[in-house]
Design a protein around this motif. Structure first.
Motif, PDB file in Angstrom:
ATOM      1  N   GLN A   1       0.830  -1.210   0.000  1.00  0.00           N
ATOM      2  CA  GLN A   1       0.000   0.000   0.000  1.00  0.00           C
ATOM      3  C   GLN A   1       0.869   1.268   0.000  1.00  0.00           C
ATOM      4  OE1 GLN A   1      -2.749   0.040   3.263  1.00  0.00           O
ATOM      5  NE2 GLN A   1      -3.546   2.074   2.804  1.00  0.00           N
TER       6      GLN A   1
ATOM      7  N   PHE B   1       3.871   1.759  -1.159  1.00  0.00           N
ATOM      8  CA  PHE B   1       4.792   1.756  -2.322  1.00  0.00           C
ATOM      9  C   PHE B   1       6.209   1.246  -2.001  1.00  0.00           C
ATOM     10  CE2 PHE B   1       2.407   5.977  -2.665  1.00  0.00           C
ATOM     11  CZ  PHE B   1       1.231   5.372  -3.079  1.00  0.00           C
TER      12      PHE B   1
ATOM     13  N   GLN C   1       2.763   4.000  -7.304  1.00  0.00           N
ATOM     14  CA  GLN C   1       2.343   2.602  -7.204  1.00  0.00           C
ATOM     15  C   GLN C   1       2.635   1.852  -8.502  1.00  0.00           C
ATOM     16  OE1 GLN C   1       2.276   0.304  -5.278  1.00  0.00           O
ATOM     17  NE2 GLN C   1       0.342   0.401  -4.147  1.00  0.00           N
TER      18      GLN C   1
ATOM     19  N   PRO D   1      -3.101  -2.570  -2.751  1.00  0.00           N
ATOM     20  CA  PRO D   1      -2.374  -1.737  -3.724  1.00  0.00           C
ATOM     21  C   PRO D   1      -3.078  -0.420  -4.040  1.00  0.00           C
ATOM     22  CG  PRO D   1      -3.456  -3.556  -4.848  1.00  0.00           C
ATOM     23  CD  PRO D   1      -3.640  -3.786  -3.385  1.00  0.00           C
ATOM     24  N   THR D   2      -4.381  -0.360  -3.737  1.00  0.00           N
ATOM     25  CA  THR D   2      -5.094   0.880  -4.057  1.00  0.00           C
ATOM     26  C   THR D   2      -5.485   1.640  -2.788  1.00  0.00           C
ATOM     27  OG1 THR D   2      -7.190  -0.322  -4.068  1.00  0.00           O
ATOM     28  CG2 THR D   2      -6.057  -0.110  -6.188  1.00  0.00           C
TER      29      THR D   2
END
Lengths: 229, 302
Positions: free
Chosen positions: A87, A89, A145, A165-166
């Motif tokens: 999350q 990066f 990302q 990831p978002t």
């Protein structure tokens, strides 16, 4: 590709099970979401798969090999088959985009010619070719990302694990990341996304494994969400 | 490790030093102090040993015979003494040689005075053996053995000098070793702290390396290189200083102590530095290696 057999994980300082007799089977080339509230066991599962944690009981198979009793010196080889995205990066602030991605190749002692070729390839895949000289601080969250994603893919892993990831991105950027993940999956990589972003999960309509208090409460097959609507 | 990875890790070692300048300087200063002390003590020990060796070579026992001892008996005594394992060699001085030496020493400017004794050697009973030993510590034992032999009138030895030199050598060696051990421990502790700071500063980088499948060896190498580089720089600096200090010391001995210089001299530069340079470089690199290995083994786990 990934198989958990009766996996239980109990932390020493907390007698409750983070994972409780979990059985999961993810086939090669699948795209799977792992969802659940905080404390459901998502992060524990993620760490078990990259051998950052050892299960209390049960066996874990990755790419056909049992990793439960994998020797410490063999862990790097396991991790070369698994790309990871976080999350936050986790980019190196003092290196530009190219160097951040090339770093992953250097860490596995890839030859220089291969580094150039592979970095260019993933930069294109992530749509950030024109930003290769920029430093992380000069990029938006979405772009950062994408760099992290490119770094996770540059060693050509068989599995891609993405932990929220978002989580730090707006809907637009979240969609871009999901599109890239879908493209990666289309090219043959098994993708496992840990998230609590229900909107994204619904839109993607992929297989969803729902964890609650360390137990798999349901496992909805790809396309299953559409039929549930 | 492949060639490109070696140079990458080496380069990262220098990057680590650049990022961590203050700790780098502190470590270099400590190692430099340690190596300087070791070098200085080594130079002193080498010179003490040199002086002891010179003294040992000159320390000997002189044996005089009873007046009635025949030439054949003296020859026989000489053969027996030469066979002793504590004896390196024996030099015979005949009464004639003794008189010649005496004349040279005391009648150099008035040879006519010596001519009066031409047919009556006043040192007719002064035939002697000069007995040289294989080790200075045998002096007492050999002297006692000589005194017990028939036909020997007098045994001259220099026991005080012998034991004093031997004891001084031992004390200097033990004291130096103790100081060197303490300095080594301090240096290793400090360099280990410097590398630990480097590991903390680069924690994120290490974490990423582990996630992408870098081996333990690859992750640790830059820190080990960093330690070795610090160690080598910390060794080279005091070597340069020691070079000038020792050269000045030699010049001082030659110029200021010239009256004693025949009795007291320092080892030549090349003899000292031939040993000192490899010892200092191995010591510096060794301190760096051990310090960095302690830190990486403690804080880096894949």
């Amino acid at each position: 590709m990934i198989r958990l057999e009766n996996v239980t994980k109990t932390y020493d300082d907390n007698k409750t099970h983070a994972l409780d007799h979990v059985n999961i089977n993810i086939k090669k080339g699948e795209f799977v979401f792992i969802v659940g509230d905080s404390g459901a066991g998502k992060s524990t599962l993620f760490k078990l798969l990259i051998k950052e944690l050892q299960p209390t009981s049960g066996d874990i198979y990755v790419n056909g090999k049992c990793i439960t009793r994998l020797r410490r010196r063999k862990i790097p080889m396991l991790r070369r088959d698994i790309g990871v995205v976080f999350q936050d990066f986790r980019l190196l602030k003092d290196r530009n985009v190219y160097e951040n991605i090339a770093f992953a190749q250097r860490a596995i002692s890839a030859p220089p010619s291969q580094i150039k070729k592979n970095v260019a390839e993933v930069l294109t895949l992530a749509g950030i070719s024109e930003k290769y000289r920029s430093f992380p601080d000069q990029l938006s969250g979405g772009e950062q990302q994408r760099v992290a994603l490119a770094r996770a893919l540059v060693n050509k892993p068989k599995i891609l694990l993405a932990d929220e990831p978002t989580g730090n991105l707006d809907p637009g950027n979240s969609q871009i990341i999901m599109d890239i993940l879908e493209e990666v999956n289309r090219r043959g990589t098994t993708v496992v996304v840990v998230t609590h972003n229900h909107e994204i999960v619904r839109q993607m309509n992929k297989r969803v494994i729902n964890l609650k208090n360390g137990i798999v409460v349901n496992d909805i097959r790809e396309g299953g969400l559409a039929s549930e609507r | 490790m492949k060639g490109n990875s070696f140079f990458y890790c080496l380069g990262q070692g220098f990057v680590g030093i650049k990022r961590n300048k203050v700790f780098f300087l502190a470590s270099v200063a400590t190692i430099a102090a340690c190596v300087f002390m070791v070098g200085l003590l080594m130079a002193v020990i080498l010179n003490v040993n040199y002086v002891i060796k010179e003294a040992q070579d000159s320390v000997c026992i002189t044996v005089f015979f009873e007046p009635e001892t025949s030439e054949a008996d003296i020859q026989d005594l000489g053969k027996r003494i030469t066979d002793w394992e504590e004896v390196s060699h024996v030099e015979y001085t005949s009464p004639e040689d003794a008189w010649e030496k005496f004349k040279q020493e005391y009648f150099k400017n008035e040879p006519e005075l010596a001519d009066g004794f031409a047919n009556d050697n006043p040192l007719a009973t002064s035939a002697s053996y000069t007995v040289y030993l294989t080790d200075i510590t045998y002096q007492q034992k050999v002297a006692e053995r000589l005194e017990a032999m028939t036909g020997i009138r007098q045994v001259n030895k220099s026991e005080v000098t012998a034991s004093a030199l031997s004891d001084f050598g031992k004390i200097a060696g033990i004291a130096s070793l103790a100081i060197i051990i303490v300095l080594l421990a301090v240096s290793i502790f400090l360099i280990s702290n410097t590398i630990t700071t480097g590991i903390t500063v680069r924690a994120e980088e290490i974490r990423v390396m582990k996630y992408v499948g870098a081996t333990d060896f690859f992750v640790k190498s830059p820190f080990v290189f960093e330690g070795i580089i610090i160690g080598l720089i910390g060794a080279i600096l005091p070597l340069i200083v020691l070079f000038f200090v020792y050269r000045s010391a030699i010049n001082y001995v030659v110029e200021q102590l010239h009256t004693f210089s025949s009795a007291f001299s320092l080892l030549p530069m090349k003899d000292v530095f031939y040993l000192l340079v490899p010892v200092a470089l191995i010591l510096g690199a060794g301190i760096g290696f051990i310090g960095s290995m302690i830190a990486t083994n403690k804080y880096i786990k894949v």
